[in-house]
Motif scaffolding. Structure first.
Motif, PDB file in Angstrom:
ATOM      1  N   UNK A   1       0.941  -1.238   0.039  1.00 49.46           N
ATOM      2  CA  UNK A   1      -0.097  -0.035   0.226  1.00 49.46           C
ATOM      3  C   UNK A   1       0.711   1.385   0.077  1.00 49.46           C
ATOM      4  N   UNK A   2       0.374   2.402  -0.309  1.00 49.49           N
ATOM      5  CA  UNK A   2       1.022   3.681  -0.370  1.00 49.49           C
ATOM      6  C   UNK A   2       0.260   4.339   0.714  1.00 49.49           C
ATOM      7  N   UNK A   3       0.888   5.243   1.639  1.00 48.94           N
ATOM      8  CA  UNK A   3       0.477   6.068   2.382  1.00 48.94           C
ATOM      9  C   UNK A   3       1.007   7.510   2.185  1.00 48.94           C
ATOM     10  N   UNK A   4       0.122   8.505   2.379  1.00 48.32           N
ATOM     11  CA  UNK A   4       0.265  10.010   2.121  1.00 48.32           C
ATOM     12  C   UNK A   4       0.280  10.342   3.654  1.00 48.32           C
ATOM     13  N   UNK A   5       1.339  10.724   4.325  1.00 51.19           N
ATOM     14  CA  UNK A   5       1.606  11.230   5.628  1.00 51.19           C
ATOM     15  C   UNK A   5       1.548  12.831   5.456  1.00 51.19           C
ATOM     16  N   UNK A   6       0.708  13.438   6.145  1.00 52.21           N
ATOM     17  CA  UNK A   6       0.714  15.007   6.159  1.00 52.21           C
ATOM     18  C   UNK A   6       0.530  15.143   7.416  1.00 52.21           C
TER      19      UNK A   6
ATOM     20  N   UNK B   1       4.870  18.535  10.844  1.00 56.04           N
ATOM     21  CA  UNK B   1       6.417  18.338  10.636  1.00 56.04           C
ATOM     22  C   UNK B   1       6.926  17.486   9.444  1.00 56.04           C
ATOM     23  N   UNK B   2       5.989  16.795   8.723  1.00 56.59           N
ATOM     24  CA  UNK B   2       6.102  15.650   8.042  1.00 56.59           C
ATOM     25  C   UNK B   2       5.075  15.950   6.742  1.00 56.59           C
ATOM     26  N   UNK B   3       5.525  15.711   5.508  1.00 55.01           N
ATOM     27  CA  UNK B   3       4.837  15.496   4.302  1.00 55.01           C
ATOM     28  C   UNK B   3       5.472  14.546   3.255  1.00 55.01           C
ATOM     29  N   UNK B   4       5.110  13.242   3.370  1.00 54.26           N
ATOM     30  CA  UNK B   4       5.753  12.313   2.670  1.00 54.26           C
ATOM     31  C   UNK B   4       4.808  11.361   2.016  1.00 54.26           C
ATOM     32  N   UNK B   5       5.341  10.649   0.891  1.00 55.18           N
ATOM     33  CA  UNK B   5       4.474   9.425   0.235  1.00 55.18           C
ATOM     34  C   UNK B   5       5.342   8.228   0.739  1.00 55.18           C
ATOM     35  N   UNK B   6       4.974   7.448   1.383  1.00 54.12           N
ATOM     36  CA  UNK B   6       5.688   6.205   1.847  1.00 54.12           C
ATOM     37  C   UNK B   6       5.104   4.768   1.280  1.00 54.12           C
ATOM     38  N   UNK B   7       5.723   4.306   0.503  1.00 53.96           N
ATOM     39  CA  UNK B   7       5.432   2.940  -0.041  1.00 53.96           C
ATOM     40  C   UNK B   7       5.722   1.903   0.985  1.00 53.96           C
ATOM     41  N   UNK B   8       4.800   0.913   1.166  1.00 51.00           N
ATOM     42  CA  UNK B   8       4.999  -0.068   2.147  1.00 51.00           C
ATOM     43  C   UNK B   8       4.480  -1.268   1.575  1.00 51.00           C
ATOM     44  N   UNK B   9       5.698  -1.930   1.045  1.00 54.35           N
ATOM     45  CA  UNK B   9       5.623  -3.336   0.240  1.00 54.35           C
ATOM     46  C   UNK B   9       5.181  -4.192   1.228  1.00 54.35           C
TER      47      UNK B   9
END
Length: 356
Positions: A149-154, A157-165
């Motif tokens: 899945x992919x997580x949009x973390x907002x 202090x953080x703005x990231x796109x995280x790929x969780x295989x």
């Protein structure tokens, strides 16, 4: 102070047989003092949060030293209240989890010392948790996760796109190059003379306004999943200053809507593009700004159009809380990945290094 216990579906892979696993989790990375007790990584038995918002409002933002002192004042009674709500004795616990980082170092240290003392006193294993892993796995408390899945973390202090295989394996594919989205929200809110924290006020004004200030979108390079909000913030300030020099006043609602439209469009479109490129089965929303109604609404609409399942925690689990730390800690517990009592708080802890 409040307690949250939303309805849930069990997370995939949770072991519901045999002796229950009770994890006491502590979160003190910024300005919330929180303690939670989680059963088998998915069931919230207690989730107590003491917010410091009223304390920091007069300063217009979090003062690190003040935050640390408030954690010291609150942590003991919050620990006891969580145990009382869960109706558990410390001897029934399986482990103690604590936010190791990232965060404000003084604030992290308060939670770290409390967790070590509790673990040592009751002979319990200790688990250090990455704060962002907690935000991502807050979704496991209410949804069934499917990998990859992919997580949009907002968040602030953080703005990231995280790929969780696979479970607990993180890969950051996109991140902010300057201001995080939440940080930009607070700076624009300050320019509009809105109370701290400014994000909810901008969200409300944006939803109520029928007009929007025209503002740029920072797409960066065509193939980039990174974000940049510093230029957008500067564009807002420039427009406000230009209007003031002409003796005009821009509508706060128009500024808020124009700003939010720009932030949300970039976040949503980059996230959807990444989901397609990486073949993700789900898109997870995580972090404090996940409570933003404008962002949620746009993501829901776009994910529905694209046929992408969107998972988001209920609002009380978006902002900092200890339940999410307990959920992430369960990944380490199942693998017997415990920390020693010389574990150090790390304000710069890297998510990919924390992977199970």
């Amino acid at each position: 102070m409040n307690e949250t216990n939303p309805a849930k579906e069990p997370a995939a892979g949770a072991d519901t047989s045999g002796t229950p696993v009770y994890i006491l989790a502590i979160e003190t990375s910024c300005d919330e003092t929180a303690v939670s007790i989680i059963c088998d990584g998915t069931e919230i038995l207690a989730n107590v949060v003491s917010s410091q918002i009223e304390t920091h409002q007069r300063f217009g933002g979090v003062v690190p030293e003040v935050a640390s002192r408030k954690h010291v004042e609150s942590i003991t009674w919050i620990l006891q209240e969580a145990l009382d709500k869960a109706k558990l004795h410390p001897s029934q616990l399986s482990a103690v989890a604590v936010t190791q980082g990232p965060g404000l170092v003084g604030a992290l240290l308060v939670g770290m010392v409390a967790a070590k003392a509790f673990a040592c006193a009751w002979g319990l294993p200790l688990i250090g948790v990455h704060h962002i892993a907690g935000h991502i796995y807050a979704n496991a408390l209410v949804h069934r996760l499917e990998y990859p899945f992919l997580s949009l973390v907002v968040s602030g202090g953080h703005t990231e796109l995280v790929y969780v295989e696979s479970e607990g394996h993180f890969r950051i594919i996109g991140q902010t190059r300057d201001d995080a989205a939440g940080e930009a929200y607070d700076k624009v809110a300050r320019a509009l003379k809105l109370p701290y924290p400014g994000g909810p006020h901008i969200d409300r004004l944006a939803l109520e306004s029928e007009e929007a200030l025209t503002l740029p979108r920072a797409w960066l390079e065509p193939d980039s999943y990174d974000f940049s909000f510093s230029g957008l913030k500067s564009a807002v300030l420039s427009a406000m200053n230009s209007a003031a020099m002409k003796g005009q006043t821009l509508s706060a609602g128009a500024v808020a809507r124009g700003f939010q439209d720009s932030v949300v469009e970039v976040l949503v479109e980059k996230a959807l593009r990444a989901v397609k490129a990486y073949g993700a089965k789900q898109l997870l929303l995580a972090g404090g700004v996940a409570a933003n109604k404008g962002l949620r609404s746009r993501l829901e609409a776009r994910c529905a159009e694209a046929g992408v399942p969107l998972l988001a925690p209920p609002l009380p689990l978006c902002t900092d809380n200890a339940a999410m730390i307990g959920a992430a800690a369960f990944l380490k517990f199942r693998r017997g990945q415990f920390a020693s009592l010389d574990l150090k708080a790390d304000p710069q802890l890297k998510l990919e290094e924390w992977s199970v």
